[in-house]
Write an enzyme that holds these catalytic residues in place. Structure first.
Site, short mmCIF file in Angstrom:
data_model
loop_
_atom_site.label_atom_id
_atom_site.label_comp_id
_atom_site.label_asym_id
_atom_site.label_seq_id
_atom_site.Cartn_x
_atom_site.Cartn_y
_atom_site.Cartn_z
N TYR A 122 -8.97 11.84 -3.50
CA TYR A 122 -8.69 13.27 -3.63
C TYR A 122 -8.92 13.78 -5.05
CZ TYR A 122 -6.62 13.11 1.02
OH TYR A 122 -6.42 12.97 2.37
N LYS A 174 -5.79 -1.61 1.80
CA LYS A 174 -6.85 -2.25 2.59
C LYS A 174 -7.54 -3.21 1.64
CE LYS A 174 -9.55 -2.49 6.29
NZ LYS A 174 -9.13 -2.96 7.63
N ASP A 207 -4.66 -0.43 8.63
CA ASP A 207 -4.91 -0.36 10.08
C ASP A 207 -3.77 -1.02 10.85
OD1 ASP A 207 -5.90 -2.59 8.75
OD2 ASP A 207 -7.75 -2.73 9.91
N ASP A 231 -1.75 10.32 3.25
CA ASP A 231 -1.94 11.57 3.98
C ASP A 231 -1.98 11.28 5.49
OD1 ASP A 231 -2.51 14.14 4.73
OD2 ASP A 231 -4.47 14.24 3.78
N ASP A 235 1.22 11.80 8.70
CA ASP A 235 1.08 12.56 9.94
C ASP A 235 1.51 11.69 11.12
OD1 ASP A 235 0.11 14.77 8.60
OD2 ASP A 235 -1.57 15.08 9.97
#
Ligand code: NAI
Ligand code: MG
Length: 330
Positions: A122, A174, A207, A231, A235
């Site tokens: 970002y 990751k 994941d 982010d 959610d």
């Protein structure tokens, strides 16, 4: 504690509707705010092209906090308000922690995600080469500084060890594929851990974390992760704990060199704006986080307790009816 100076950005769509309920509930606690309203967001941009003037940013530096509904209106080019207002705020005010609590007492879920809020993909590094040609190239780099990663990890360790938490912190990344940024995150996390020997840690690939968030969210206490993973994961966290109407967030500058910003996770919901169907609980819980940050922890606890009845479905109704019912329980 005297009056707190709080900037109010209702924003667009349901933003002003839910912030009105948040202010109503805060007023019911007896905590007094000296508020300053800022007309910003998609509607303002469409009216006169204003997004976030530097003069407003300068004014904000003198505030104790900012309470924001949501910004975004159909018809505004995608990214313009996100980059020009929300991301600019995070960068300029150095709101380097994005804190999102998830709580569902019925299911025994109680965890907090700490998302690094100023770096990663970002940060805006990258660009387009040969745009519009068949040889077009787009890059979007991930910026990870030792300082940025360390302050996020340190904040998360402090939170894990704070009163009411369970002294457990999970790093999500990751590292198996993102071998440069993942390496910096993992090394920094482990080095900071040495200062917090009483906090137990775990590591999940992002994941796998998506599976655990759905199938076994009870395992988490505090989670720390980078900007993009955070982010997306938050959610998902909202979806497994009652939905977007309950997800609160804080964008924090823990050094207090600038005001922190508090907002519900959801957007301006143009599909239900003006119909009084918006659930104000996420905004009200964000108001409780604001009070916590100002040191008004007793009032914040009362708001959280009052919101339980909304989380469990005991309180229903229109936006102002839910706000009234929560305010009455405060
Ligand atoms: P959204 O969160 O506004 O809406 C997604 C869905 O959730 C819609 O069906 C909406 O009706 C529902 N919803 C959202 N909040 C609700 C609430 N409090 N009560 C009941 N239902 C609720 O996300 P969407 O549609 O992707 O974005 C709409 C606009 O909001 C866009 O312009 C977007 O850029 C902006 N946005 C702004 C954010 C912010 O200000 N921080 C965050 C996310 C989106
Ligand atoms: Mg989001």
């Amino acid at each position: 504690m005297g009056k707190h100076r709080v900037g109010i950005v209702g924003g667009d769509g349901i933003g002003p509707e839910v912030i009105a309920e948040g202010l109503k509930v805060i007023a019911a606690t007896g905590v007094e705010f000296d508020t300053v309203d800022y007309d910003l967001g998609g509607a303002r941009y469409l009216r006169d092209g204003t997004v976030l003037p530097d003069s407003v940013l300068e004014e904000w530096r003198g505030l104790d906090a900012i309470y924001l509904g949501a910004v975004g209106t159909p018809g505004v080019p995608p990214g313009l308000i996100e980059r020009g207002l929300l991301l600019k705020m995070r960068f300029e005010l150095d709101l380097y922690i994005n804190q999102r609590p998830f709580h569902d007492p019925g299911k025994g879920i109680d965890f907090v995600v700490i998302r690094e809020n100023t770096e990663g993909t970002y940060a805006g590094e990258g660009g387009l080469l040969r745009k519009g040609t068949p040889h077009e190239v787009a890059t979007q780099g991930s910026v990870n500084t030792r300082m940025g990663v360390e302050r996020a990890c340190r904040y998360a360790f402090d939170l894990a060890r704070s009163a009411g938490r369970r002294k457990h912190l999970t790093l999500v990344h990751k590292t198996n594929v993102l071998n440069f940024s993942g390496d910096l995150w993992e090394r920094t996390f482990n080095e900071v851990h040495a200062d917090y020997p009483d906090v137990a840690t775990a590591y999940n690939h992002v994941d796998a974390a998506c599976i655990y968030f759905v199938e076994d969210p009870q395992r988490y206490d505090v989670v720390v992760t980078d900007n993009l993973f955070g982010d997306i994961l938050t959610d998902l966290g909202g979806a497994v704990t009652g939905g977007i109407g309950f997800a609160a967030s804080a964008n924090l500058n823990p050094t207090l060199t600038a005001p922190s910003m508090f907002e519900p996770v959801h957007g301006s919901a143009p599909d239900i704006a003006g119909t009084a169907k918006a659930n104000p609980t996420a905004a009200i819980l964000s108001g409780a986080m604001l009070l916590d940050f100002l040191g008004e922890t007793a009032a914040a606890d009362r708001i959280r307790a009052a919101c339980e009845a909304s989380v469990t479905g005991e309180i229903t109704g229109s936006t102002p009816e839910i706000g009234d019912a929560i305010a009455a329980r405060v």
